[in-house]
Design a protein around this motif. Structure first.
Motif, short mmCIF file in Angstrom:
data_model
loop_
_atom_site.label_atom_id
_atom_site.label_comp_id
_atom_site.label_asym_id
_atom_site.label_seq_id
_atom_site.Cartn_x
_atom_site.Cartn_y
_atom_site.Cartn_z
N ARG A 1 0.72 -1.57 -0.34
CA ARG A 1 0.37 -0.17 -0.24
C ARG A 1 1.23 1.34 0.37
O ARG A 1 2.16 1.54 0.76
CB ARG A 1 -0.56 -0.11 1.79
N ILE A 2 0.87 2.28 -0.82
CA ILE A 2 1.61 3.51 -0.96
C ILE A 2 0.42 4.79 -1.17
O ILE A 2 -0.84 4.47 -1.58
CB ILE A 2 2.11 3.38 -2.59
N ALA A 3 0.61 5.21 0.01
CA ALA A 3 0.20 7.11 0.09
C ALA A 3 1.44 7.41 -0.90
O ALA A 3 2.81 7.60 -0.10
CB ALA A 3 -0.19 7.16 1.15
N PHE A 4 0.69 8.71 -1.57
CA PHE A 4 1.28 9.18 -2.60
C PHE A 4 0.95 10.90 -2.21
O PHE A 4 -0.20 11.19 -1.62
CB PHE A 4 0.69 9.58 -3.77
N ALA B 1 -3.85 14.51 -0.64
CA ALA B 1 -3.81 15.83 -1.21
C ALA B 1 -3.79 17.37 -1.17
O ALA B 1 -4.72 17.65 0.38
CB ALA B 1 -5.15 15.86 -2.18
N ILE B 2 -2.65 17.76 -1.78
CA ILE B 2 -2.67 19.71 -1.36
C ILE B 2 -3.77 20.34 -1.66
O ILE B 2 -3.09 19.94 -3.18
CB ILE B 2 -1.15 19.81 -1.26
N ASP B 3 -4.43 20.88 -0.89
CA ASP B 3 -5.45 21.93 -1.50
C ASP B 3 -4.69 23.46 -1.48
O ASP B 3 -4.58 23.71 -0.16
CB ASP B 3 -6.79 21.62 -0.48
N GLU B 4 -5.43 24.38 -1.99
CA GLU B 4 -5.61 25.46 -1.56
C GLU B 4 -5.82 26.57 -0.87
O GLU B 4 -6.88 25.70 -0.61
CB GLU B 4 -5.20 26.79 -3.40
N PRO B 5 -5.76 26.87 -0.69
CA PRO B 5 -6.48 27.83 0.84
C PRO B 5 -7.65 28.27 0.80
O PRO B 5 -7.97 28.76 -0.71
CB PRO B 5 -5.28 28.62 1.96
N ASN B 6 -8.48 27.76 1.07
CA ASN B 6 -9.88 28.01 0.93
C ASN B 6 -10.96 27.87 -0.77
O ASN B 6 -11.66 28.00 -1.33
CB ASN B 6 -10.28 29.70 0.96
N TRP C 1 -6.52 11.92 2.59
CA TRP C 1 -7.10 12.40 3.17
C TRP C 1 -6.17 14.13 2.37
O TRP C 1 -5.56 14.04 1.30
CB TRP C 1 -5.08 12.41 4.08
N ARG C 2 -6.74 15.00 3.22
CA ARG C 2 -6.22 16.72 2.39
C ARG C 2 -5.26 17.30 3.75
O ARG C 2 -5.80 17.10 4.43
CB ARG C 2 -7.66 17.13 2.57
N VAL C 3 -4.32 18.18 2.87
CA VAL C 3 -3.68 18.80 3.36
C VAL C 3 -3.76 20.36 2.84
O VAL C 3 -3.77 20.56 1.35
CB VAL C 3 -1.84 18.16 2.60
N LYS C 4 -4.07 21.46 3.79
CA LYS C 4 -3.73 22.80 4.01
C LYS C 4 -2.59 23.54 3.57
O LYS C 4 -1.35 23.42 4.04
CB LYS C 4 -4.74 23.71 4.47
N GLN C 5 -2.56 23.42 2.24
CA GLN C 5 -1.12 24.50 1.64
C GLN C 5 -1.33 25.75 2.45
O GLN C 5 -2.03 26.53 2.37
CB GLN C 5 -0.79 24.49 -0.07
#
Length: 348
Positions: free
Chosen positions: A17-20, A55-60, A71-75
């Motif tokens: 299992r790999i997380a990107f 996934a890295i998301d832009e703010p807002n 998972w989501r990451v807040k840039q």
């Protein structure tokens, strides 16, 4: 400085299992597209591998993702990167693949780079392979130290050019040689040029093209400035600028840059010889436009650019290529594989 030694991955029930960790489609970002292609290639190579993503998301930003995104990451939020690392630690993931670009893993404040990648790696307790998409040849001390610490906390580092490997050794002082994996490309059969020209409505034209998100770093105005001389020699020449305006540029300046390009085209009487394809293309559409192309051009202004996906695609399609001498092009087009010109030199 050597990379850490870690225990080999022990898959559960025979399944790895790999997380990107990167930006993710449908975000319109080169790293997102690259990561999606990489995940698809991993699954094709071994259908038993399970791939998930942070996934890295832009703010807002609210964006729908597919089921792979766990998972989501807040840039721009350092603690969000740490939270993602802790969540991955608690998951059944065996290994992590991190696609690094400075803009995705930190912010500049008053000329100082605030890194968010090292805090993520320090928190992470899984083996991690880090791909460096940018390796600056003359980094500021804080950038050099950031890259050194990223390497220190990575099980393995991957770069996409021999030049990048040399820079990590000679400029960054990283003793462990990275793995060099050239930028990938889809399987392209280099044929059907005339058929595709008919489909695109450009039959009988000599097609020059540049692909990718449009912004001033691409140097498109210099290619437009070269067109009158090109047309004088080759009256059927048509230059296609394929791609939407970069989303971050749109937020800050709207279509100002594209409008400036349109003005240059009109003032030089090149409206019949330069056209925009102002849309975000699928990989299949990119390949079709590329196969219809006679000469691919990358007039980029940033000589430090160490990777270019569109250049790799053009090479894979067997195209004639003209490019400025940025790092990736200088290496990839050496030994007569393409023509190199100076930046900001339409006459070149």
């Amino acid at each position: 400085m050597a990379l850490p030694t870690k225990e080999p991955v022990t898959p559960q029930n025979g399944v790895v299992r790999i997380a990107f960790v990167a930006s993710a489609v449908p975000r319109r970002c080169g790293i997102a597209t690259f990561t999606a292609d990489l995940m698809a290639a991993v699954k094709a190579a071994d259908p038993a591998v399970r791939c998930v993503a942070a996934a890295i998301d832009e703010p807002n930003t609210a964006r729908p993702y597919g089921p792979d995104v766990r998972w989501r990451v807040k840039q721009g939020d350092k603690e969000s990167y740490r939270r993602a690392a802790r969540a991955i630690n608690e998951s059944s993931v065996d290994a992590v693949n991190l696609q690094h670009e400075f803009g995705l893993y930190g912010v500049w404040r008053d000329g100082v780079y605030d890194d968010h990648c090292v805090p993520f790696l320090e928190t992470l307790q899984k083996p991690v392979i880090t791909t460096l998409h940018t390796v600056l040849p003359q980094p500021e001390p804080q950038i050099r130290e950031t890259v050194r610490r990223i390497a220190e906390h990575s099980t393995r580092v991957v770069v996409m050019a021999e030049t990048a490997a040399r820079l990590l050794r000679d400029v960054y002082g990283i003793a462990q040689r990275p793995v060099v994996i050239q930028h990938g490309m889809p399987a392209i059969v280099p044929r059907g040029r005339h058929r595709l020209k008919r489909q695109l409505g450009v039959e009988g034209r000599a097609i020059l093209s540049t692909f990718g998100l449009v912004d001033p770093r691409k140097g498109l105005e210099y290619m437009i400035a070269a067109m009158p001389e090109i047309v004088a020699r080759h009256p059927s020449a048509l230059y296609l600028i394929v791609g939407q305006t970069h989303p971050e540029l749109l937020k800050k300046a709207g279509e100002q840059y594209r409008n400036e390009l349109v003005s240059k085209i009109e003032s030089s009487a090149m409206s019949d010889h330069v056209r925009f394809v102002n849309q975000y293309l699928t990989q299949r559409e990119i390949v079709d436009y590329l196969l219809a192309t006679d000469v691919y051009v990358t007039p980029y202004l940033d000589l430090n650019q160490i990777t270019s996906g569109t250049l790799a695609y053009a090479l894979g399609a067997g195209k004639a290529i003209v490019s400025t001498r940025y790092l990736h092009a200088a290496e990839a087009l050496a030994d007569g594989r393409g023509l190199l010109v100076d930046v900001r030199d339409p006459d070149g």
